[in-house]
Design an enzyme around this catalytic site. Structure first.
Site, short mmCIF file in Angstrom:
data_model
loop_
_atom_site.label_atom_id
_atom_site.label_comp_id
_atom_site.label_asym_id
_atom_site.label_seq_id
_atom_site.Cartn_x
_atom_site.Cartn_y
_atom_site.Cartn_z
N MET A 188 -2.34 6.92 6.94
CA MET A 188 -1.23 7.79 6.51
C MET A 188 -0.70 8.62 7.69
SD MET A 188 -2.92 9.03 2.88
CE MET A 188 -4.47 9.49 3.70
N ASP A 214 -2.87 2.45 -8.68
CA ASP A 214 -2.04 2.95 -7.60
C ASP A 214 -1.08 1.87 -7.12
OD1 ASP A 214 -3.22 5.42 -7.67
OD2 ASP A 214 -4.62 5.02 -6.04
N LYS A 246 1.26 6.84 -5.93
CA LYS A 246 1.95 7.84 -5.13
C LYS A 246 2.66 7.16 -3.97
CE LYS A 246 -1.80 11.18 -5.98
NZ LYS A 246 -2.75 10.24 -6.62
#
Length: 352
Positions: A262, A129, A151
């Site tokens: 997030m 990642d 991502k």
């Protein structure tokens, strides 16, 4: 001289000859590793082939004995002494494909576990990642195929289902697969989905935990998620999607510390909902951006001022949002009033 650990890391062997002994499957990782370090690699699949390698042995800097179960390699220590060449003994690569989920921690290479490093050193392919110790993946997994499946907010260049299909396909080919993630595989890392995919394919899968940013990043600026007499619990939540009214009611009423990962994009809804459901507007709060990087900074304000403060500071992901009285622990909260964004610095608090 005999060693029990492979030459990995930043060691460069350009111009050196390395003789790797072992079956092709058992020795595949050793061959890939030493070639990635610049060595000219010569292989002997069975002991009888060593007789034809006399020219290579005369120039060899290293002999690698891979434990492939063949007792015929027992002569290698004596040969190394005779030739005055270092002998390194290594484990065989797995006979069948495996998958290992590795938690890479919050970003600093030193915070990756010993078990995680070992798994990377033995990998044939690494799917990684954008968070975690990505800058040194090539060093930690020399010779492995490295595939970026990271991502970014609002953009998944490789959909999760495709990532799982790729992992399974690689393992079914007999490869040792490492799925490297930031933080911990099972803290909003979709590790459970990847384990399910591997189990469904009949593949052996293991997980190596990592240090989660939900605890470690607040700690870098002196914010403990629990503190005696202040908070006896903490809740970690994903702010990727706005919270429902029921979730906000429970978060506001539970007490303790709220940590949102997030959560920058949904910060206005989160703050408004918590206050609407009874959380004190003057509750200390912080947004800590880019944890464990040279540009880490924290924006601190009372809850009812946090959205304005974050907007003025142009806070952006990746970030950890912390809400609770623990934000004032170790800080002079009397000076932490409505914040106007200050210049970012290395692990520097932004305060007004």
């Amino acid at each position: 001289m005999t060693a029990n650990a492979p030459f990995i890391g930043t060691t460069q062997l350009s111009g050196h000859v390395v003789v790797v002994c072992g079956t092709q499957r058992a020795a595949r990782r050793a061959v890939a590793r030493y070639r990635s370090l610049g060595a000219a690699v010569t292989t002997a699949v069975v002991p009888s082939e060593m007789a034809a390698l006399s020219p290579a042995l005369s120039r060899a800097s290293l002999i690698v004995a891979v434990d492939d179960g063949n007792p015929g390699w027992d002569f290698l220590p004596a040969l190394a002494r005779e030739r005055r060449v270092m002998l390194v003994q290594e484990e065989a690569a797995p006979e069948h494909g495996t998958v290992t989920l590795v938690g890479g921690g919050p970003g600093e290479a030193d915070l990756l576990t010993v078990a995680g490093r070992k798994a990377l050193a033995q990998a044939d392919v690494v799917y990684y990642d954008r968070l975690g110790p990505v800058g040194i993946v090539g060093e930690l997994a020399p010779g492995a195929e490295l595939i970026d499946v990271g991502k970014t907010p609002g953009h998944h260049k490789v959909p999760q289902g495709r990532i799982q299909d790729m992992m399974v396909a690689s393992a079914l080919e007999g490869k040792s697969v490492v799925r490297l993630k930031g933080g911990d595989p099972f803290v909003f890392g979709r590790g459970g989905e990847e384990v399910d995919a591997c189990v469904a394919a009949g593949l052996p899968v293991t997980a190596i935990p990592g240090i989660t940013s939900s605890i470690s990043v607040p700690g870098t600026v002196g914010i403990p998620v629990t503190h005696r007499g202040v908070a006896k619990m903490f809740t970690v939540a994903s702010g990727h999607q706005p919270f429902s009214d029921d979730e906000l009611e429970h978060l506001a009423g539970l007490g303790g510390t709220i940590v949102v990962l997030m959560g920058v994009a949904t910060l206005p809804q989160t703050v408004a909902g918590l206050i609407r459901n009874g959380l004190d507007p003057k509750t200390p709060a912080a947004v800590i951006e880019r944890g464990y990087t040279d540009t880490q900074r924290s924006t601190v304000a009372a809850l009812d001022k946090l959205v304005m403060a974050a907007a003025e500071a142009k806070c952006a992901s990746p970030a950890v949002v912390v809400i609770g009285d623990v934000v004032a622990v170790g800080n002079d909260w009397k000076e932490l009033v409505a914040h106007v964004g200050a210049a970012a610095g290395s692990r520097e608090d932004s305060r007004a």
